[in-house]
Each structure stands twice: as C-alpha cells, then as structure tokens.
Design a protein around this motif. Structure first.
Motif, PDB file in Angstrom:
ATOM      1  N   ARG A   9      -0.734  84.230  28.104  1.00 53.44           N
ATOM      2  CA  ARG A   9      -0.343  85.617  27.787  1.00 53.44           C
ATOM      3  C   ARG A   9       0.864  86.086  28.594  1.00 53.44           C
ATOM      4  O   ARG A   9       1.712  86.820  28.100  1.00 53.44           O
ATOM      5  CB  ARG A   9      -1.529  86.524  28.134  1.00 53.44           C
ATOM      6  CG  ARG A   9      -1.808  87.478  27.028  1.00 53.44           C
ATOM      7  CD  ARG A   9      -2.986  88.352  27.297  1.00 53.44           C
ATOM      8  NE  ARG A   9      -3.112  89.132  26.080  1.00 53.44           N
ATOM      9  CZ  ARG A   9      -3.219  90.420  26.040  1.00 53.44           C
ATOM     10  NH1 ARG A   9      -3.300  91.104  27.160  1.00 53.44           N
ATOM     11  NH2 ARG A   9      -3.280  91.051  24.887  1.00 53.44           N
TER      12      ARG A   9
ATOM     13  N   ARG B 271      -0.610  89.532  20.539  1.00 48.33           N
ATOM     14  CA  ARG B 271      -1.498  90.109  21.556  1.00 48.33           C
ATOM     15  C   ARG B 271      -2.571  90.959  20.880  1.00 48.33           C
ATOM     16  O   ARG B 271      -2.259  91.843  20.078  1.00 48.33           O
ATOM     17  CB  ARG B 271      -0.710  91.012  22.510  1.00 48.33           C
ATOM     18  CG  ARG B 271       0.292  90.255  23.335  1.00 48.33           C
ATOM     19  CD  ARG B 271       1.141  91.182  24.189  1.00 48.33           C
ATOM     20  NE  ARG B 271       2.334  90.457  24.613  1.00 48.33           N
ATOM     21  CZ  ARG B 271       2.342  89.580  25.622  1.00 48.33           C
ATOM     22  NH1 ARG B 271       1.255  89.377  26.348  1.00 48.33           N
ATOM     23  NH2 ARG B 271       3.446  88.917  25.924  1.00 48.33           N
TER      24      ARG B 271
ATOM     25  N   GLU C 228      -5.323  93.868  20.987  1.00 50.10           N
ATOM     26  CA  GLU C 228      -5.413  95.113  21.757  1.00 50.10           C
ATOM     27  C   GLU C 228      -6.349  96.053  21.049  1.00 50.10           C
ATOM     28  O   GLU C 228      -6.281  96.182  19.812  1.00 50.10           O
ATOM     29  CB  GLU C 228      -4.053  95.807  21.756  1.00 50.10           C
ATOM     30  CG  GLU C 228      -3.230  95.622  22.999  1.00 50.10           C
ATOM     31  CD  GLU C 228      -1.819  96.053  22.692  1.00 50.10           C
ATOM     32  OE1 GLU C 228      -1.433  97.115  23.165  1.00 50.10           O
ATOM     33  OE2 GLU C 228      -1.148  95.319  21.937  1.00 50.10           O
TER      34      GLU C 228
ATOM     35  N   ASP D 196      -6.208  87.041  21.484  1.00 48.39           N
ATOM     36  CA  ASP D 196      -4.861  86.914  20.923  1.00 48.39           C
ATOM     37  C   ASP D 196      -4.916  85.831  19.841  1.00 48.39           C
ATOM     38  O   ASP D 196      -5.465  84.757  20.071  1.00 48.39           O
ATOM     39  CB  ASP D 196      -3.884  86.490  22.026  1.00 48.39           C
ATOM     40  CG  ASP D 196      -3.961  87.427  23.229  1.00 48.39           C
ATOM     41  OD1 ASP D 196      -4.133  88.648  23.021  1.00 48.39           O
ATOM     42  OD2 ASP D 196      -3.875  86.935  24.377  1.00 48.39           O
TER      43      ASP D 196
END
Ligand code: GLU
Length: 308
Positions: A128, A143, A145, A168
């Motif tokens: 990441r 990513r 989230e 991810d």
C-alpha cells in the motif's frame, strides 16, 4: 411538475466461458422482464474482458441461444474485448487521483490472508505504501476505503466494510488484463445503465463496484440480485459443475421453468405452446416482488445435471 424519472436501462452481461445454462437463463429472464415491464431498454454485453477465460465460440453460442429463446436486445451488442481504451482511460483517471498502487504480492504470499465472500484473498496491505525494495508490480490495486451500503431490491439492505471484508482490490493484472470489477463499472456507466438485475453470486462484488463508481464520479444504478441456481450438491451451476446446456431443451419448457424458479407460475399449457404466448404472459405478469428473497435455490429436476 416533478422531473420525469430517467428511462429504465437494464442489461444482461454473460461471460463467454461456456454455453448458456439454466442459471444464466434465469439471470437473462429476470433482467429482461424487469426492463420490459418498466418499458425500458435491455442491452446485451459480452464480458470477454478476461481473454484467458474466454472460450472460442461461446459468445456466438450464447447469442444464438438467446435469439432462439426470443430475447430481443436493444442496439448493438457490446464486446468488452473491444473496449480496452475505455478501461485504460478509467485506470489513468484513478491513477492520477492517487487511488491506485502497484502491488508485488504473489498468490502464494497472500495464501495466509482471510477469504473474502467471493473467494478472493482479503489483501493485507503489504504494498500500500510502496513496493518493497527490488520487487516489481504483479498487479495494480485500488485502495479500499470506508463502508458501502445499498438497498438491494430483492436481497434487502447490504453493507460491506471494504477494508475489513475485501481489502485493496485488483483493477489491472500484471498480464495486462483489466479486472471484471473495473470493466463492469466503466461499461454500465457508458451505457447509462440505471438498473442492474443479476445473480446473487455477484452481491459480494457490488460494494467494490459502487466504490469505483464513487471514485470515477459516475452514477450508481439500482441493484436487484436474483437467487442463484444451485444443483443438488448446493453448487452454483457453471461449466465447472457440468450444468446441462439449455440448448437441448424445448425453449418454452425451459423458459417456463425459469419463470417458476423466479416465483411466477405460467398456466401449464403455455409451457408446451408457442414461445410468443409465454413471453406475452410473462411480460404482463412479471413482478420483481414475487422473486424469492433468497441468495440461492435448487434448479428444477433435469436442469442441473451434475454429470457425476
Ligand atoms: N459476466 C458476469 C457473469 O457472467 C455477470 C456480470 C454482471 O452482471 O455484472 O457472471
């Protein structure tokens, strides 16, 4: 006067990995009848983005079977294999906005990570913040989230914590193949799809797709996930479970069985009569509310041969 709601645009998006079987017929019927009963259009998209999984001739076979069953799609068929420029543009948009990172992890390195709902590994976040020294990218990930929630019209309220439940996720593989998740979002947005009706095996992909819609700034369609057809062993019908191709069956009988599976019972004589009469009955009687609110249900006898 309140503004008119946007016209309904639905779609059916088979992957050409084998002939159409009863499970995919059910998804075609549900998406088609929902579109037609709402006076909408119904698009056909061949999801051949994953070149290594595409079986030569399968797409043509699926299209011929749909035509034999009397499905009428609107406009030109969309082929994902011809839309790579659109996927690349979306990938570049996401990269420029900082949502993507290269990942060096191999499948073996992730073998200890927990499994997501769809059987993929929940990404532990290793790359990441940058590739480890001396390693090169095997894939590009978006990513994860936040939490995605949506109200599925059949399965009810769904919520997915993307970091905890998915991690991810890959949008471009090292072999240059764009991932299904990205292609679907780009294609649905480009076609103005307002409503997605498909099998509940894709419920676990919807959170990722809504996340991508948000990042790309495109609209989120409504979702309705139909129960998935399983065989007597509880496995989803697929080429791997040796589901019988429906091509061998009389079209009216298979269509009637699909309607029955989706909670609609046509008069018995229509199952042996002309296809047009059965479609007329189905279009007049279709109600999404009648579809069983289940993630899966067994195929009618004879439609799910396991070959074992
Ligand atoms: N191509 C997928 C499949 O055949 C369906 C994708 C979708 O409807 O979003 O399972």
């Amino acid at each position: 006067m309140p503004p008119a709601p946007p016209p309904y645009i639905g779609r059916f998006a088979p992957s050409p990995t084998g002939p159409l079987h009863f499970g995919s017929l059910v998804a075609a019927i549900g998406s088609y009848l929902e579109a037609r009963s709402r006076r909408g259009s119904w698009l056909l998209r061949i999801e051949d983005v994953d070149a290594p999984r595409t079986v030569p001739g399968a797409a043509e076979g699926i299209i011929a079977t749909l035509a034999r069953f009397g499905f009428e799609w609107d406009g030109e068929i969309v082929w994902q294999s011809r839309r790579l420029d659109a996927y690349r543009a979306a990938f570049e948009q996401l990269t420029a906005a900082g949502h993507i990172f290269p990942c060096a992890c191999t499948r073996r390195e992730m073998a200890d990570s927990a499994l997501a709902r769809d059987g993929s590994r929940i990404y532990p976040g290793t790359c990441r913040n940058g590739l480890p020294p001396g390693r090169s990218a095997h894939a590009w990930r978006v990513r994860a989230e936040g939490t995605v929630a949506f109200d599925d019209r059949i399965q009810g309220l769904q919520e997915e914590d993307l970091v905890r439940d998915v991690g991810d996720f890959v949008v471009l593989r090292g072999d240059g193949q764009f991932a299904y998740q990205l292609a679907v979002v780009v294609d649905d947005a480009a076609a103005g799809v307002t409503d997605v009706v498909r099998g509940a095996d894709l419920l676990g992909s919807t959170g990722r797709q809504i996340h991508l819609q948000h990042l790309l700034g495109v609209a989120t369609p409504g979702y309705a996930h139909l129960p998935v057809v399983v065989n007597t062993a509880g496995e989803k019908l697929s080429k791997q479970t040796l589901a019988a191709p429906i091509d061998a069956l009389p079209a009216s009988a298979a269509l009637a069985a699909g309607l029955e599976f989706l909670g609609h019972t046509p008069p018995a004589e229509l199952a042996h009569g002309p296809l047009a009469a059965l479609w007329a009955w189905a279009t007049a009687h279709w109600q999404l509310d009648r579809v069983p609110r289940r993630a899966h249900a067994q195929a009618p006898a004879g439609l799910a041969a396991t070959g074992s």
